[in-house]
Design an enzyme around this catalytic site. Structure first.
Site, PDB file in Angstrom:
ATOM      1  N   GLU A 151      49.329  31.621  41.797  1.00  0.00           N
ATOM      2  CA  GLU A 151      49.270  32.513  42.951  1.00  0.00           C
ATOM      3  C   GLU A 151      47.886  32.436  43.597  1.00  0.00           C
ATOM      4  O   GLU A 151      46.885  32.475  42.909  1.00  0.00           O
ATOM      5  CB  GLU A 151      49.526  33.936  42.437  1.00  0.00           C
ATOM      6  CG  GLU A 151      49.675  34.924  43.525  1.00  0.00           C
ATOM      7  CD  GLU A 151      50.623  34.409  44.583  1.00  0.00           C
ATOM      8  OE1 GLU A 151      51.818  34.400  44.334  1.00  0.00           O
ATOM      9  OE2 GLU A 151      50.150  33.987  45.660  1.00  0.00           O
ATOM     10  N   LYS A 208      44.881  26.150  39.749  1.00  0.00           N
ATOM     11  CA  LYS A 208      44.455  27.538  39.938  1.00  0.00           C
ATOM     12  C   LYS A 208      43.048  27.752  39.381  1.00  0.00           C
ATOM     13  O   LYS A 208      42.172  28.299  40.050  1.00  0.00           O
ATOM     14  CB  LYS A 208      45.461  28.472  39.259  1.00  0.00           C
ATOM     15  CG  LYS A 208      45.068  29.925  39.223  1.00  0.00           C
ATOM     16  CD  LYS A 208      45.204  30.604  40.577  1.00  0.00           C
ATOM     17  CE  LYS A 208      44.585  31.972  40.548  1.00  0.00           C
ATOM     18  NZ  LYS A 208      45.408  33.057  40.932  1.00  0.00           N
ATOM     19  N   CYS A 264      40.022  38.438  39.589  1.00  0.00           N
ATOM     20  CA  CYS A 264      40.271  37.016  39.379  1.00  0.00           C
ATOM     21  C   CYS A 264      39.010  36.196  39.095  1.00  0.00           C
ATOM     22  O   CYS A 264      38.914  35.567  38.043  1.00  0.00           O
ATOM     23  CB  CYS A 264      41.008  36.440  40.580  1.00  0.00           C
ATOM     24  SG  CYS A 264      42.762  36.836  40.497  1.00  0.00           S
TER      25      CYS A 264
HETATM   26  C1  UDX Z   1      47.917  39.645  37.082  1.00  0.00           C
HETATM   27  C2  UDX Z   1      46.953  38.863  36.193  1.00  0.00           C
HETATM   28  O1  UDX Z   1      46.008  39.727  35.616  1.00  0.00           O
HETATM   29  C3  UDX Z   1      46.277  37.767  36.922  1.00  0.00           C
HETATM   30  O2  UDX Z   1      45.542  36.973  36.038  1.00  0.00           O
HETATM   31  C4  UDX Z   1      47.263  36.892  37.543  1.00  0.00           C
HETATM   32  O3  UDX Z   1      46.654  35.952  38.340  1.00  0.00           O
HETATM   33  C5  UDX Z   1      48.318  37.651  38.269  1.00  0.00           C
HETATM   34  O4  UDX Z   1      48.836  38.731  37.539  1.00  0.00           O
HETATM   35  P1  UDX Z   1      47.574  41.589  38.841  1.00  0.00           P
HETATM   36  O5  UDX Z   1      48.925  41.562  39.481  1.00  0.00           O
HETATM   37  O6  UDX Z   1      46.402  41.905  39.706  1.00  0.00           O
HETATM   38  O7  UDX Z   1      47.214  40.208  38.160  1.00  0.00           O
HETATM   39  O8  UDX Z   1      47.593  42.547  37.575  1.00  0.00           O
HETATM   40  P2  UDX Z   1      48.066  44.042  37.443  1.00  0.00           P
HETATM   41  O9  UDX Z   1      47.961  44.746  38.753  1.00  0.00           O
HETATM   42  O10 UDX Z   1      47.401  44.594  36.238  1.00  0.00           O
HETATM   43  O11 UDX Z   1      49.645  43.892  37.154  1.00  0.00           O
HETATM   44  C6  UDX Z   1      50.216  43.510  35.968  1.00  0.00           C
HETATM   45  C7  UDX Z   1      51.469  44.359  35.772  1.00  0.00           C
HETATM   46  O12 UDX Z   1      52.175  43.898  34.634  1.00  0.00           O
HETATM   47  C8  UDX Z   1      51.197  45.847  35.553  1.00  0.00           C
HETATM   48  O13 UDX Z   1      51.924  46.606  36.477  1.00  0.00           O
HETATM   49  C9  UDX Z   1      51.670  46.092  34.123  1.00  0.00           C
HETATM   50  O14 UDX Z   1      52.198  47.403  33.941  1.00  0.00           O
HETATM   51  C10 UDX Z   1      52.717  45.011  33.942  1.00  0.00           C
HETATM   52  N1  UDX Z   1      52.989  44.627  32.567  1.00  0.00           N
HETATM   53  C11 UDX Z   1      51.990  44.319  31.713  1.00  0.00           C
HETATM   54  C12 UDX Z   1      54.319  44.542  32.136  1.00  0.00           C
HETATM   55  O15 UDX Z   1      55.239  44.801  32.890  1.00  0.00           O
HETATM   56  N2  UDX Z   1      54.578  44.137  30.863  1.00  0.00           N
HETATM   57  C13 UDX Z   1      53.582  43.855  29.988  1.00  0.00           C
HETATM   58  O16 UDX Z   1      53.874  43.497  28.839  1.00  0.00           O
HETATM   59  C14 UDX Z   1      52.251  43.940  30.429  1.00  0.00           C
HETATM   60  C1  UDX Z   2      40.705  35.472  44.892  1.00  0.00           C
HETATM   61  C2  UDX Z   2      41.158  34.164  45.543  1.00  0.00           C
HETATM   62  O1  UDX Z   2      40.566  34.064  46.849  1.00  0.00           O
HETATM   63  C3  UDX Z   2      42.668  34.108  45.631  1.00  0.00           C
HETATM   64  O2  UDX Z   2      43.074  32.858  46.153  1.00  0.00           O
HETATM   65  C4  UDX Z   2      43.238  34.309  44.228  1.00  0.00           C
HETATM   66  O3  UDX Z   2      44.646  34.352  44.252  1.00  0.00           O
HETATM   67  C5  UDX Z   2      42.729  35.576  43.619  1.00  0.00           C
HETATM   68  O4  UDX Z   2      41.301  35.596  43.622  1.00  0.00           O
HETATM   69  P1  UDX Z   2      40.477  38.022  45.659  1.00  0.00           P
HETATM   70  O5  UDX Z   2      39.908  38.255  44.291  1.00  0.00           O
HETATM   71  O6  UDX Z   2      41.523  38.935  46.184  1.00  0.00           O
HETATM   72  O7  UDX Z   2      41.096  36.541  45.746  1.00  0.00           O
HETATM   73  O8  UDX Z   2      39.270  38.100  46.717  1.00  0.00           O
HETATM   74  P2  UDX Z   2      38.324  37.071  47.483  1.00  0.00           P
HETATM   75  O9  UDX Z   2      38.468  37.306  48.927  1.00  0.00           O
HETATM   76  O10 UDX Z   2      38.468  35.697  47.003  1.00  0.00           O
HETATM   77  O11 UDX Z   2      36.876  37.635  47.080  1.00  0.00           O
HETATM   78  C6  UDX Z   2      36.448  37.659  45.718  1.00  0.00           C
HETATM   79  C7  UDX Z   2      35.051  38.237  45.625  1.00  0.00           C
HETATM   80  O12 UDX Z   2      34.104  37.338  46.200  1.00  0.00           O
HETATM   81  C8  UDX Z   2      34.842  39.572  46.339  1.00  0.00           C
HETATM   82  O13 UDX Z   2      34.053  40.414  45.541  1.00  0.00           O
HETATM   83  C9  UDX Z   2      34.104  39.188  47.612  1.00  0.00           C
HETATM   84  O14 UDX Z   2      33.296  40.239  48.090  1.00  0.00           O
HETATM   85  C10 UDX Z   2      33.264  38.036  47.106  1.00  0.00           C
HETATM   86  N1  UDX Z   2      32.855  37.083  48.178  1.00  0.00           N
HETATM   87  C11 UDX Z   2      33.793  36.390  48.879  1.00  0.00           C
HETATM   88  C12 UDX Z   2      31.486  36.890  48.447  1.00  0.00           C
HETATM   89  O15 UDX Z   2      30.619  37.513  47.807  1.00  0.00           O
HETATM   90  N2  UDX Z   2      31.137  35.975  49.409  1.00  0.00           N
HETATM   91  C13 UDX Z   2      32.042  35.268  50.112  1.00  0.00           C
HETATM   92  O16 UDX Z   2      31.635  34.467  50.957  1.00  0.00           O
HETATM   93  C14 UDX Z   2      33.421  35.487  49.844  1.00  0.00           C
END
Ligand code: UDX
Ligand code: UDX
Length: 440
Positions: A151, A208, A264
């Site tokens: 993703e 990724k 991430c």
């Molecule tokens: C998650 C991962 O942390 C990240 O590394 C990956 O790239 C995308 O999925 P995110 O969606 O941001 O990212 O995480 P989070 O918002 O914590 O969602 C995970 C969900 O899974 C939660 O809603 C949690 O309740 C659920 N979960 C977790 C289950 O349904 N079953 C489980 O056993 C553990």
């Molecule tokens: C990132 C990746 O961009 C996305 O493709 C992946 O699926 C998940 O991780 P996200 O974590 O939502 O997405 O945010 P992103 O916009 O990438 O920013 C990450 C962090 O970097 C933030 O704290 C942002 O403030 C910082 N950042 C970003 C900088 O400090 N400078 C920049 O120029 C860009």
């Protein structure tokens, strides 16, 4: 197609809602019963632009439903996406226990062919491990495939990204799996014209890691340059613009500041370093990326401290708690570094963030929140800027100065122009810039 998504967090919920919108029949599963109940009542667990109407519309049309049962998801759909969390484990490696648990549970309940698609960020070769785990629990005569579909959604623009991806990466090792994923993504590929890449599973998993680490590296690179700028009289924004117009470099992810946070980059860079170590290759390049990122926070803290001299008894307004604008996510946000450190030094804090309060407060309870940035800044000895929310960038600077006890602004996001701040009478510290000297 019928699709189940296990894990209804930032990734799973947006993905599920987007799949429903393009016509699939989606069941989103999560083991958090409260979250599922609230979702059924159309309460979003996260702040993400455009998500609520998307979910509302698709629930109303019967294409999107929620459940707590992996068994129900397995019975419902032939294709099951895994979007459960992969938080950092003991030593920085990704914790795969949720992925394993869900894999086992799916295997136990399968009554025919299923395709399990890894969407969570997982270490390369997770699919092989998942396959072995499933083989232990699945009936021998039941076939299954595993695929990887990493993703790339960015929080804050996740809904837009879901329909307009730069590319879709799919790791598949059977024609059966490939055909199903192609069918699932066809509407998005047709409408957006994005690239659709098929490769083997290890390559998809690695894409990724490699992408996120590269972006983190770009940020650390410009942050390192910003430090050199401070030592030489250069301005990092000008340098970044000069670099970014080279189409081989590109203008994005060259914004210097307090460093990257979020769910991430910190976790994925760490997991990639660890993975390489395990494989016998030292990825010291990324260790430096991490060190530079950590160094930015410490450097900004030093600037604040040097300006205020004695921190004890001072008042600091912290503006922006989310790790970036557009989200309420505070995971690994810079605020989580500064707030406890300032508290330790007996600084009186006032916090402001337009949406992240509910997620921040449980982590650091008892700190007063203001309703507006100006209210937070009232009688403050310094303002610390950690997120470029529009309300911060568009602050009325004259009013800001008039409400503060001392007009000190430490800007971790380079939100303002140094020359303007100087002219308005602020003591202004940012990252890698100096007030522009007048031309002569
Ligand atoms: C998650 C991962 O942390 C990240 O590394 C990956 O790239 C995308 O999925 P995110 O969606 O941001 O990212 O995480 P989070 O918002 O914590 O969602 C995970 C969900 O899974 C939660 O809603 C949690 O309740 C659920 N979960 C977790 C289950 O349904 N079953 C489980 O056993 C553990
Ligand atoms: C990132 C990746 O961009 C996305 O493709 C992946 O699926 C998940 O991780 P996200 O974590 O939502 O997405 O945010 P992103 O916009 O990438 O920013 C990450 C962090 O970097 C933030 O704290 C942002 O403030 C910082 N950042 C970003 C900088 O400090 N400078 C920049 O120029 C860009």
């Amino acid at each position: 197609m019928k699709i189940a998504i296990v894990g209804t967090g930032y990734v799973g919920l947006v993905t599920g809602a987007a799949f429903a919108e393009i016509g699939h029949d989606v069941l989103c599963v999560d083991n958090d019963a409260r979250k599922v109940e609230r979702l059924r009542q159309l309460h979003m667990p996260i702040h993400e632009e455009g998500l609520e109407p998307l979910v509302r519309r698709n629930v109303a049309q019967g294409r999107l439903r929620f459940s707590t049962s992996v068994q129900e998801g397995t019975a419902f759909a032939e294709v099951i996406f895994l979007a459960v969390g992969t938080p950092p484990g003991y030593q920085g490696e990704a914790d795969m226990s949720y992925v394993e648990q869900v894999g086992r549970e799916v295997a136990r309940h399968m009554d025919g062919y299923r395709l399990l698609v890894e969407k969570s960020t997982v270490p390369v070769n997770t699919s092989a491990r998942l396959g072995r785990t499933m083989n232990r629990s699945v009936r021998e005569d039941i076939p299954f495939d595993i695929a990887s579909n990493p993703e790339f959604l960015r929080e804050g623009s996740a809904v837009h990204d879901a329909f307009h991806p730069d590319r879709i990466v799919v790791g598949v090792e059977s024609e059966r799996a490939a055909a199903r994923l192609r069918a699932i993504y066809k509407p998005i590929v047709d409408r957006s014209g994005c690239a659709y890449l098929e490769m083997n599973i290890a390559s998809a998993e690695l894409t990724k890691h490699a992408s996120n680490s590269f972006l983190a590296m770009k940020i650390s690179y410009i942050n390192a340059v910003s430090r050199i700028c401070e030592l030489t009289g250069a301005d990092v924004n000008h340098v970044a613009r000069g670099m970014g117009l080279d189409s081989r470099i590109g203008p994005h992810f060259l914004q210097a500041g307090v460093g990257y946070g979020g769910s991430c980059f910190p976790k994925d860079v760490d997991a990639f370093v660890r993975l390489a170590d395990e494989l016998g290759y030292r990825l010291d390049l990324l260790k430096d990326v991490q060190a530079i990122n950590a160094g930015q926070r410490e450097h900004l803290m030093r600037k604040l401290q040097q300006e205020l001299w004695v921190l004890d008894g001072k008042t600091v307004a912290v503006l922006g708690l989310a790790f970036k604008p557009g989200t309420d996510d505070v995971r690994e946000s810079p605020a989580l570094y500064f707030v406890p450190r300032l508290q330790e030094r007996n600084v009186t804090l006032r916090l402001w963030d337009p949406v992240a309060r509910a997620k921040f407060e449980p982590v650091h309870p008892g700190i007063p929140f203001a309703d507006t940035p100006l209210e937070a800044a009232r009688d403050a000895d310094a303002v610390l800027i950690l997120t470029t929310w529009p309300e911060i960038v568009s602050l009325d600077l004259d009013r800001l100065k008039s409400v503060m006890r001392c007009p000190v602004v430490v800007d971790g996001r380079n939100a303002f122009e140094p020359a303007v701040m100087l002219e308005k009478g602020f003591v202004y510290h940012s990252c890698g810039r100096q007030p522009q000297p007048r031309m002569h």
